[in-house]
Design an enzyme around this catalytic site. Structure first.
Site, PDB file in Angstrom:
ATOM      1  CG  HIS A   1      -2.055  -1.008   1.073  1.00  0.00           C
ATOM      2  ND1 HIS A   1      -2.980  -0.978   0.066  1.00  0.00           N
ATOM      3  CD2 HIS A   1      -2.361  -2.105   1.817  1.00  0.00           C
ATOM      4  CE1 HIS A   1      -3.825  -2.000   0.189  1.00  0.00           C
ATOM      5  NE2 HIS A   1      -3.462  -2.701   1.246  1.00  0.00           N
TER       6      HIS A   1
ATOM      7  NE  ARG B   1       1.421  -4.823   3.335  1.00  0.00           N
ATOM      8  CZ  ARG B   1       0.225  -4.458   3.791  1.00  0.00           C
ATOM      9  NH1 ARG B   1      -0.581  -5.340   4.372  1.00  0.00           N
ATOM     10  NH2 ARG B   1      -0.167  -3.201   3.703  1.00  0.00           N
TER      11      ARG B   1
ATOM     12  CD  GLU C   1      -4.369  -9.012   4.187  1.00  0.00           C
ATOM     13  OE1 GLU C   1      -4.543  -7.988   4.858  1.00  0.00           O
ATOM     14  OE2 GLU C   1      -3.551  -9.075   3.259  1.00  0.00           O
TER      15      GLU C   1
ATOM     16  CG  ASP D   1      -7.534  -6.156   3.385  1.00  0.00           C
ATOM     17  OD1 ASP D   1      -8.424  -5.594   2.720  1.00  0.00           O
ATOM     18  OD2 ASP D   1      -6.323  -5.924   3.246  1.00  0.00           O
TER      19      ASP D   1
END
Ligand code: 3PY
Ligand code: MG
Length: 253
Positions: free
Chosen positions: A46, A71, A147, A173
């Site tokens: 993100h 990530r 998630e 999520d």
């Protein structure tokens, strides 16, 4: 090879407290790396930046006491290999739904014969040292994110995947998957039940459990609950919270 701050902390029987950076700024990554975290995750899912910047951020983190981790944006062999070659000492992989995906993820992070990682550890040898190849498989951590509804259903099978270090909860999520708003209500209802199930499932399988926390209270609760890897907020949240406090103090004063 340089040790992994998360693994060292967990081996000492304590939870690792892990930072999370989403600004496309090498200096911000360096600042967060000096804030006392055991490790810092560069968020390429993100965070509004691409691989080159992520590697620069890990270089900046390499000058701090925190272990650099990342990530990845998705389960992708090429990106995961580039992040590892760029000096990530651990990968958090989003949206793992099945044990097959978890196996593919772990395999991408391990040199043969344990996995299929390709050899070319660019920064690994520089930051890690000459024994990087010998120690990489046992030092680099693999965290599969739980998630999604499917991931939650397959929790036990995912936890059973050989070589997986832990499962990491994305509560935003996961809330959406449970039909809840994305701001986590972790103390009650379906999300609380799911968090309990993930923690117990991970422990029963001999895996560790981690979680992203959106408030200080949530981080404290998750620590008390027994999570091993706690992310207390992230850079943007920390910056805006501190700025608001300073503005309020100046207005009141
Ligand atoms: C989530 O809450 O879904 C996350 O992935 C944390 O960044
Ligand atoms: Mg998520």
């Amino acid at each position: 090879m340089r040790p992994n701050g998360v693994r060292e902390r967990n081996r000492a029987g304590e939870p690792a407290i892990v930072g999370w950076v989403s600004f496309d700024s090498l200096f911000a990554a360096e600042l967060i790396g000096h804030a006392g975290f055991d490790a810092v995750i560069v968020d390429l899912q993100h965070g509004p930046f691409h691989l080159d910047t992520a590697i620069g951020m890990m270089q900046a983190l390499s000058s701090t006491p925190a272990t650099p981790m990342a990530r990845c944006p998705a389960l992708d062999f090429g990106t995961i290999n580039k992040l590892l070659d760029g000096g990530a000492w651990g990968i958090v992989c989003p949206m793992i739904d099945t044990p097959e995906q978890a196996r593919e993820f772990v395999s991408a992070c391990r040199y043969p014969p344990a996995g299929t990682r390709s050899f070319g550890p660019a920064r690994g040898l520089l930051y890690g040292g000459p024994d990087y190849f010998d120690r990489a498989n046992e030092t680099i951590e693999t965290w599969a994110m739980i998630e999604t509804a499917e991931g939650l259903r397959n929790l036990e099978a995912i936890c059973a995947v050989d070589g997986l270090d832990g499962v990491f909860v994305g509560p935003g999520d996961l809330s959406l998957a449970l039909g809840l708003p994305p701001t986590p209500r972790w103390r009650e209802g379906p999300l609380a039940d799911a968090l309990d199930r993930i923690l117990q499932g991970a422990k029963a399988a001999g895996r560790r459990a981690g979680i992203f926390c959106t408030t200080k209270e949530m981080a404290a609760d998750m620590r008390r609950a027994g999570f091993d890897f706690i992310v207390p907020g992230f850079d943007a949240l920390h910056l805006t919270a501190a700025a608001r406090e300073w503005v309020a103090a100046a207005r009141e004063g």
